[in-house]
Design a protein around this motif. Structure first.
Motif, PDB file in Angstrom:
ATOM      1  N   ALA A 161      92.413  12.411  27.163  1.00  0.00           N
ATOM      2  CA  ALA A 161      93.556  12.423  28.513  1.00  0.00           C
ATOM      3  C   ALA A 161      92.800  12.813  29.314  1.00  0.00           C
ATOM      4  N   TYR A 162      92.277  13.522  29.498  1.00  0.00           N
ATOM      5  CA  TYR A 162      91.937  14.175  30.679  1.00  0.00           C
ATOM      6  C   TYR A 162      91.708  13.187  32.088  1.00  0.00           C
ATOM      7  N   ASN A 163      90.619  12.519  31.786  1.00  0.00           N
ATOM      8  CA  ASN A 163      90.105  11.911  32.429  1.00  0.00           C
ATOM      9  C   ASN A 163      90.932  10.389  32.957  1.00  0.00           C
ATOM     10  N   TYR A 164      91.296  10.122  32.509  1.00  0.00           N
ATOM     11  CA  TYR A 164      92.201   9.006  32.747  1.00  0.00           C
ATOM     12  C   TYR A 164      93.876   9.333  33.249  1.00  0.00           C
ATOM     13  N   CYS A 165      93.763  10.464  33.848  1.00  0.00           N
ATOM     14  CA  CYS A 165      95.353  10.466  34.143  1.00  0.00           C
ATOM     15  C   CYS A 165      95.258  10.855  35.311  1.00  0.00           C
ATOM     16  N   SER A 166      96.243  11.428  36.600  1.00  0.00           N
ATOM     17  CA  SER A 166      96.875  12.241  37.563  1.00  0.00           C
ATOM     18  C   SER A 166      97.189  13.461  36.872  1.00  0.00           C
ATOM     19  N   TYR A 167      97.652  13.997  35.662  1.00  0.00           N
ATOM     20  CA  TYR A 167      98.391  14.936  35.720  1.00  0.00           C
ATOM     21  C   TYR A 167      98.773  14.299  34.277  1.00  0.00           C
TER      22      TYR A 167
END
Length: 334
Positions: A161-167
């Motif tokens: 998920a790291y590269n696809y969200c704001s937090y």
């Protein structure tokens, strides 16, 4: 008035059916540019952890479990949305019925059990899209993963998920999964957040960007539990907390036929517990660490109380069901 009529109709449906209908309705309004009928247009921009929010009011995890309503929720004028909770593998959750209204108490009891499409499928649905509001992704372990192997699930979801969200939100406090209290035993919590932080820094180097990580806590922790958690969070470098999840307790104000259903209680009766938790956290956490408050926000007064207690952002869910999207505008007008 319009929402009161809609709510009367929705409350004729089983709660989970009503929720699915609401998701479809919001997407319909967005698709045909009719969301202007309900959209909050008031901006109160804040920058938290390097993220720009047009306003500090978000939608809590659990509303959009399948990444189906991000644009639709942006269309009502919230500042951000937290999607999920997602696990490594898809899972169906607990048997139905698993969602109950306590209308007199303006509350819900749910025992959904992390029904979701799995983190890989969720990322496929959102990658390559440019959403107009920041997105948080809530992650956890699969229900059939033993707690001694739980860290692997969290790290897998974190990396995906790291590269696809704001937090990222690390959900370790849901009462509707097997043995949630295990994380508070022994060194489990310390080991978890230490490993999560190490992985976060590794991914920050890999992607050349830093994505904040928040830990979601339970309202049922004692002050001593909260003090201990805050100490470990302060030492770990985790960016902050989300306070709180639902409660397994049943406050005396909830005197309804479904009050003894198993699951987590949300809504107005949760507010005092969550507010007290936020106050304790603000006292014990480092001043620079972020608190996202959630739990029983149903009015301008309850939102204001969280901000005065030290929260920088707030999230709504059950309050939205009982008050409608106008709640966002009323809070921001003050």
């Amino acid at each position: 008035m319009i929402y009161k009529l809609l709510r009367a109709f929705l409350f004729l449906l089983p709660p989970e059916t009503a929720h699915q209908f609401t998701i479809h309705l919001l997407n319909f309004l967005k698709c045909f540019h009719l969301n202007c009928l309900i959209k909050n247009k008031i901006k109160r921009t804040v920058i938290i952890n390097g993220i720009k929010f047009e306003n500090p009011i978000g939608i809590a995890a659990g509303f959009d479990k399948y990444a189906d309503a991000i644009d639709a929720m942006a269309g009502i004028g919230v500042g951000f949305i937290e999607i999920g909770t997602f696990t490594p593998k898809s899972q169906t959750g607990n048997p139905k019925p698993r969602l109950f209204r306590l209308k007199k108490s303006r509350a819900l009891i749910n025992r959904m059990g992390f029904n979701n499409i799995g983190i890989d499928h969720a990322i496929k649905k959102i990658q390559g899209k440019n959403f107009s509001i920041p997105i948080g992704i809530s992650i956890s372990k699969n229900n059939d993963t033993a707690y001694e192997n739980a860290l692997e699930d969290y790290l897998y979801c974190l990396a995906k998920a790291y590269n696809y969200c704001s937090y990222l939100a690390v959900n370790i406090s849901c009462p509707n999964v097997p043995n949630p209290a295990d994380f508070w035993a022994g060194k489990s919590f310390a080991e978890l957040i230490t490993a999560i932080k190490a992985k976060q820094l590794e991914l920050a180097e890999q992607y050349k960007k830093y994505i904040p990580v928040f830990v979601k806590l339970s309202p049922d922790l004692t002050e001593e539990n909260i003090k201990d958690c805050a100490k470990l969070i302060n030492e770990s470098g985790i960016d902050g907390v989300i306070a709180t999840n639902t409660t397994t307790t049943r406050p005396e104000v909830v005197q309804e036929s479904d009050r003894n259903e198993k699951g987590g209680l949300s809504g107005e009766p949760l507010f005092p517990l969550s507010l007290q938790c936020v106050k304790h956290l603000r006292h014990y956490l480092k001043p620079e660490l972020t608190i996202i408050a959630v739990g029983g926000i149903h009015s301008v007064a309850s939102a204001k109380a969280y901000f005065e207690a030290g929260a920088q952002l707030i999230q709504i869910y059950t309050g939205l069901i009982y008050e409608g999207p106008g709640l966002v505008k009323r809070i921001l007008k003050t």
